[in-house]
Design a protein around this motif. Structure first.
Motif, short mmCIF file in Angstrom:
data_model
loop_
_atom_site.label_atom_id
_atom_site.label_comp_id
_atom_site.label_asym_id
_atom_site.label_seq_id
_atom_site.Cartn_x
_atom_site.Cartn_y
_atom_site.Cartn_z
N ILE A 24 -5.57 27.93 -67.65
CA ILE A 24 -5.25 28.23 -66.25
C ILE A 24 -6.03 27.31 -65.32
O ILE A 24 -5.48 26.80 -64.33
N ALA A 25 -7.31 27.10 -65.60
CA ALA A 25 -8.13 26.22 -64.77
C ALA A 25 -7.60 24.79 -64.77
O ALA A 25 -7.55 24.12 -63.73
N GLU A 26 -7.20 24.32 -65.94
CA GLU A 26 -6.66 22.96 -66.06
C GLU A 26 -5.41 22.79 -65.21
O GLU A 26 -5.29 21.82 -64.44
N VAL A 27 -4.48 23.73 -65.31
CA VAL A 27 -3.25 23.65 -64.52
C VAL A 27 -3.55 23.84 -63.04
O VAL A 27 -2.95 23.18 -62.18
N ASN A 28 -4.49 24.72 -62.72
CA ASN A 28 -4.82 24.99 -61.32
C ASN A 28 -5.37 23.75 -60.62
O ASN A 28 -4.96 23.41 -59.50
N VAL A 29 -6.31 23.06 -61.28
CA VAL A 29 -6.91 21.88 -60.65
C VAL A 29 -5.89 20.75 -60.55
O VAL A 29 -5.84 20.02 -59.55
N ASN A 30 -5.04 20.60 -61.56
CA ASN A 30 -3.97 19.61 -61.46
C ASN A 30 -3.02 19.91 -60.31
O ASN A 30 -2.55 19.02 -59.61
N THR A 31 -2.75 21.20 -60.10
CA THR A 31 -1.88 21.60 -58.98
C THR A 31 -2.58 21.36 -57.65
O THR A 31 -1.94 20.94 -56.68
#
Length: 460
Positions: free
Chosen positions: A121-128
């Motif tokens: 979730i953190a990985e996708v959140n920061v990419n977003t």
């Protein structure tokens, strides 16, 4: 020096200059200032070189317009406080059949699983955050970017379902504790709890909420230590050697529910300004503290209420301990209330941010509507059915956690990493293993959900 290389150094210097002047920067948005440095590609006859400069996201104070970098210790306490919640109270009831050793293995495996999904979730959140150019990115924006309209709808309903179910359980249990302690009617204690902790979330600053969480977690550790000392006198060590791995699958939904913290990961990423190293540390350490508490808690309760000769299942080992040992009663009530309070804060913050994003409200501004929608429905439903605590936990753990914080994070990460339509600028992956790891996460979640459905159908 070629024109392309010279252009690269000019861009790097410009970005560093902006970073130095960040403290005195002009406010662009209500809360976040975004410095973007695009990647440039320079073609030569033999090769193509790509240069990328990290984008910087800053938290700005509304009054001073100065940068307020997130505190790593506050982030760890937020994760730990959110994780240590009402689920821990139900662990002994669902692990007594499998025994302490088998349930310990299940706890460790669930911890690894939940850390993995939180990092996804953190990985996708920061990419977003990088792609949209702003902080305050919730699950709605993440799902819309990676899974499309259908994914948004599925994620939204799953998110709302599990958060309301758990908030109902927290209000029901806390109001019962306050009623016994203060001697006031149930509706007054439920309202008091919702107003006090909801007010902390609405009116408190990031630093104040972090301080409150730190105090509550410290109180949890003190009360927990006192409980272990008081209850360990009647500990039957031989009872802890019982092993029944066949009963482990039935306990996994509640154990997984006890490790829920992923709802605050978007808040975590925003507060820590997308710093992946700090986010990883906060998640791993913030969940390792509850893991240790869960293992000790399970061992103390199971070892205190059972003996090797016992063959009958106890309905609720915690209640039996309360009835047989008068010393630990007040300690358990204090520990339970503090654990519920820390989780309640985390879930209120997560759901209110989610609803604000869903309602298209400006990021970083506290509006009353998301908090009203977050606090009032759980309060009303908890008062309508005061015995809803275990029902809400079981239902949320089985069908909410493993979907929302199991299948969906892996699906979003899969789309974010391997979809041809996703942005070419990617930050380092927080979870190794590629498609194999993502497949294992989705497969394990699906198997547990399917087994629970089949079990419920067979008992109809």
């Amino acid at each position: 020096m070629s024109v392309c290389v010279l252009y690269k150094y000019v861009c790097v210097c410009a970005c560093l200059l902006w970073h130095v002047k960040e403290e005195n920067a002009v406010k662009v948005g209500p809360r976040y200032l975004d410095f973007r440095c695009l990647s440039f590609q320079c073609m030569s006859q033999s090769q193509q070189q790509e240069y990328e400069v990290e984008r910087l996201f800053s938290n700005l104070n509304q009054v001073t317009l100065k940068r307020e970098p997130g505190s790593l210790s506050s982030a760890i306490f937020l994760v730990a406080g959110t994780t240590i919640g009402a689920g821990i109270l139900a662990i002994p009831a669902v692990t007594q059949e499998s025994g302490f050793l088998a349930s310990s293995v299940a706890c460790i495996l669930c911890w690894i699983f939940m850390v993995t999904t939180g990092l996804l979730i953190a990985e996708v959140n920061v990419n977003t955050m990088c792609e949209l150019g702003s902080g305050g990115v919730s699950l709605v924006s993440m799902a819309k970017r990676t899974l499309g309209v259908a994914g948004v709808q599925f994620s939204c309903w799953s998110y709302i379902f599990i958060h309301y179910a758990l908030l109902i359980a927290y209000v029901a249990r806390s109001s019962d504790i306050l009623t016994n302690f203060l001697g006031i009617p149930l509706w007054e204690s439920a309202t008091l709890f919702s107003l006090v902790f909801g007010g902390i979330c609405y009116f408190g600053s990031q630093r104040f909420i972090g301080a409150v969480n730190g105090v509550l977690v410290f109180g949890i550790i003190i009360s927990f230590t006192s409980l272990v000392v008081a209850a360990s006198g009647d500990l039957h060590v031989d009872a802890l050697l019982k092993v029944n791995f066949a009963a482990v699958p039935m306990s996994i939904p509640i154990i997984a529910l006890s490790f829920v913290y992923q709802n605050v990961v978007p808040v975590l990423c925003t507060n820590l300004e997308g710093n992946l190293s700090k986010v990883r540390t906060a998640i791993v350490l913030g969940t390792a503290i509850p893991l240790g508490l869960f293992l000790v808690w399970d061992g103390v309760i199971l070892g205190s209420v059972s003996t090797p000769e016992m063959t009958e299942k106890i309905a609720d080992p915690l209640q039996q301990l309360l009835s047989t040992n008068g010393v630990v009663g007040p300690i358990i009530q204090a520990f339970s209330f503090l654990a519920i309070g820390t989780s309640y804060i985390g879930f209120v913050l997560g759901l209110s941010d989610f609803l604000a994003d869903l309602l298209k409200l400006p990021a970083g501004e506290n509006r009353p509507l998301p908090y009203i929608l977050t606090l009032i429905p759980p309060l009303v439903l908890a008062l309508l059915d005061p015995e809803i605590f275990f029902k809400a936990l079981d239902f949320a753990g089985t069908y909410g956690v493993l979907v929302l914080f199991g299948i969906i994070p892996a699906a979003m990460a899969w789309s974010d990493r391997y979809s041809s339509s996703s942005t070419s600028i990617k930050l380092p992956q927080l979870v190794p293993g590629g498609k194999v790891t993502l497949s294992l996460v989705m497969g394990a979640s699906g198997c547990i959900i399917l087994s629970e459905i089949l079990e419920n159908v067979m008992h109809l």
